[in-house]
Write a protein that holds these residues in place. Sequence first.
Motif, PDB file in Angstrom:
ATOM      1  N   LYS A 138       0.835  -1.214   0.000  1.00  0.00           N
ATOM      2  CA  LYS A 138       0.000   0.000   0.000  1.00  0.00           C
ATOM      3  C   LYS A 138       0.866   1.260   0.000  1.00  0.00           C
ATOM      4  O   LYS A 138       0.564   2.231  -0.721  1.00  0.00           O
ATOM      5  CB  LYS A 138      -0.937  -0.007   1.203  1.00  0.00           C
ATOM      6  N   LEU A 139       1.924   1.246   0.805  1.00  0.00           N
ATOM      7  CA  LEU A 139       2.818   2.412   0.824  1.00  0.00           C
ATOM      8  C   LEU A 139       3.446   2.631  -0.557  1.00  0.00           C
ATOM      9  O   LEU A 139       3.591   3.773  -1.007  1.00  0.00           O
ATOM     10  CB  LEU A 139       3.907   2.225   1.872  1.00  0.00           C
ATOM     11  N   PHE A 140       3.802   1.545  -1.210  1.00  0.00           N
ATOM     12  CA  PHE A 140       4.389   1.638  -2.549  1.00  0.00           C
ATOM     13  C   PHE A 140       3.366   2.207  -3.537  1.00  0.00           C
ATOM     14  O   PHE A 140       3.690   3.095  -4.333  1.00  0.00           O
ATOM     15  CB  PHE A 140       4.861   0.263  -3.004  1.00  0.00           C
ATOM     16  N   PHE A 141       2.132   1.693  -3.481  1.00  0.00           N
ATOM     17  CA  PHE A 141       1.100   2.183  -4.391  1.00  0.00           C
ATOM     18  C   PHE A 141       0.860   3.675  -4.171  1.00  0.00           C
ATOM     19  O   PHE A 141       0.763   4.447  -5.140  1.00  0.00           O
ATOM     20  CB  PHE A 141      -0.209   1.417  -4.176  1.00  0.00           C
ATOM     21  N   MET A 142       0.765   4.097  -2.906  1.00  0.00           N
ATOM     22  CA  MET A 142       0.511   5.515  -2.634  1.00  0.00           C
ATOM     23  C   MET A 142       1.654   6.381  -3.145  1.00  0.00           C
ATOM     24  O   MET A 142       1.427   7.444  -3.732  1.00  0.00           O
ATOM     25  CB  MET A 142       0.297   5.733  -1.133  1.00  0.00           C
ATOM     26  N   ARG A 143       2.891   5.941  -2.921  1.00  0.00           N
ATOM     27  CA  ARG A 143       4.041   6.712  -3.395  1.00  0.00           C
ATOM     28  C   ARG A 143       4.022   6.823  -4.914  1.00  0.00           C
ATOM     29  O   ARG A 143       4.255   7.911  -5.469  1.00  0.00           O
ATOM     30  CB  ARG A 143       5.340   6.040  -2.947  1.00  0.00           C
ATOM     31  N   GLN A 144       3.721   5.711  -5.607  1.00  0.00           N
ATOM     32  CA  GLN A 144       3.727   5.729  -7.069  1.00  0.00           C
ATOM     33  C   GLN A 144       2.591   6.575  -7.632  1.00  0.00           C
ATOM     34  O   GLN A 144       2.781   7.307  -8.607  1.00  0.00           O
ATOM     35  CB  GLN A 144       3.647   4.301  -7.608  1.00  0.00           C
ATOM     36  N   VAL A 145       1.416   6.459  -7.048  1.00  0.00           N
ATOM     37  CA  VAL A 145       0.283   7.264  -7.529  1.00  0.00           C
ATOM     38  C   VAL A 145       0.599   8.750  -7.376  1.00  0.00           C
ATOM     39  O   VAL A 145       0.343   9.550  -8.276  1.00  0.00           O
ATOM     40  CB  VAL A 145      -1.002   6.896  -6.761  1.00  0.00           C
ATOM     41  N   ARG A 146       1.165   9.116  -6.249  1.00  0.00           N
ATOM     42  CA  ARG A 146       1.534  10.522  -6.031  1.00  0.00           C
ATOM     43  C   ARG A 146       2.589  10.962  -7.042  1.00  0.00           C
ATOM     44  O   ARG A 146       2.480  12.043  -7.636  1.00  0.00           O
ATOM     45  CB  ARG A 146       2.058  10.711  -4.608  1.00  0.00           C
ATOM     46  N   ALA A 147       3.609  10.121  -7.270  1.00  0.00           N
ATOM     47  CA  ALA A 147       4.702  10.490  -8.173  1.00  0.00           C
ATOM     48  C   ALA A 147       4.206  10.688  -9.600  1.00  0.00           C
ATOM     49  O   ALA A 147       4.721  11.547 -10.331  1.00  0.00           O
ATOM     50  CB  ALA A 147       5.793   9.428  -8.133  1.00  0.00           C
ATOM     51  N   THR A 148       3.197   9.918 -10.014  1.00  0.00           N
ATOM     52  CA  THR A 148       2.719  10.009 -11.396  1.00  0.00           C
ATOM     53  C   THR A 148       1.860  11.237 -11.656  1.00  0.00           C
ATOM     54  O   THR A 148       1.471  11.472 -12.800  1.00  0.00           O
ATOM     55  CB  THR A 148       1.905   8.750 -11.768  1.00  0.00           C
ATOM     56  N   GLN A 149       1.596  12.041 -10.635  1.00  0.00           N
ATOM     57  CA  GLN A 149       0.806  13.253 -10.844  1.00  0.00           C
ATOM     58  C   GLN A 149       1.650  14.430 -11.322  1.00  0.00           C
ATOM     59  O   GLN A 149       1.121  15.526 -11.529  1.00  0.00           O
ATOM     60  CB  GLN A 149       0.078  13.638  -9.545  1.00  0.00           C
ATOM     61  N   GLY A 150       2.947  14.208 -11.504  1.00  0.00           N
ATOM     62  CA  GLY A 150       3.809  15.268 -12.011  1.00  0.00           C
ATOM     63  C   GLY A 150       3.857  16.458 -11.071  1.00  0.00           C
ATOM     64  O   GLY A 150       4.021  16.311  -9.863  1.00  0.00           O
ATOM     65  N   ALA A 151       3.670  17.637 -11.651  1.00  0.00           N
ATOM     66  CA  ALA A 151       3.739  18.860 -10.847  1.00  0.00           C
ATOM     67  C   ALA A 151       2.615  18.934  -9.825  1.00  0.00           C
ATOM     68  O   ALA A 151       2.732  19.632  -8.813  1.00  0.00           O
ATOM     69  CB  ALA A 151       3.686  20.089 -11.767  1.00  0.00           C
ATOM     70  N   GLU A 152       1.535  18.192 -10.050  1.00  0.00           N
ATOM     71  CA  GLU A 152       0.402  18.210  -9.135  1.00  0.00           C
ATOM     72  C   GLU A 152       0.653  17.374  -7.885  1.00  0.00           C
ATOM     73  O   GLU A 152      -0.149  17.419  -6.944  1.00  0.00           O
ATOM     74  CB  GLU A 152      -0.851  17.683  -9.857  1.00  0.00           C
TER      75      GLU A 152
END
Length: 218
Positions: free
Chosen positions: A115-129
């Motif tokens: 879950k921590l990995f998924f949250m980190r990746q989802v956040r990272a894929t938002q770019g500048a957002e």
Amino acid sequence: MSMQTSRSPQPAGASPRRTPTEGQHGSWRRGRWILLLLVIVCGAPIAISYFMYYVVKPAGGSTSYGTLIEPQRPIPGALTVTGDDGRAQPLASLRGRWLMLSVDGGACGEPCVKKLFFMRQVRATQGAERERIVTVWLRTDDAPVPDAVRRAYPDTRMVRADPAALAAWLPAEAATSNEDHIYMVDPNGNLMMRFPSQPDPSKIKGDVTKLLKWSSIG
């Protein structure tokens, strides 16, 4: 003989007298409309984002992957979290950005790490957002966090919270617990979405991207 009531003459050019009651009522009405306008202005961005996402459904009419929490559940005022420094603070103090939450014990086994990995990746894929999102791990015990986990997720807030208080606030699907889900809290501090257990991170990303796109706050 008819009687006429005598009235004191008013000076030329004087305005009609206004009773104190009328003035008070006028001020009260104006104050009420101003307060209503402030509420509308403050709540409009979130309301518009939800309307566009769940009613207009800009992505070709598709429904969301996450489950909308209805009615919204504000962060309980009494819910406090404690960092490793021993300092306690209300969880509501993190309002102002989108919060992506995970709940687990401090030992953090494989499901927790995933879950921590998924949250980190989802956040990272938002770019500048991505700066509009804060990932938060709500730990339910005093078990020390493994060093490897701490090093891998330096941007995740790792705080302790009362498990009973979390269970009362965070709804889970049937036959699951809040440790099986990832949750979203809007910048106003309202719990508004729950993702399913064993989630598909690409679908979480799609939901988060649309929420950020249609909301101008946070």
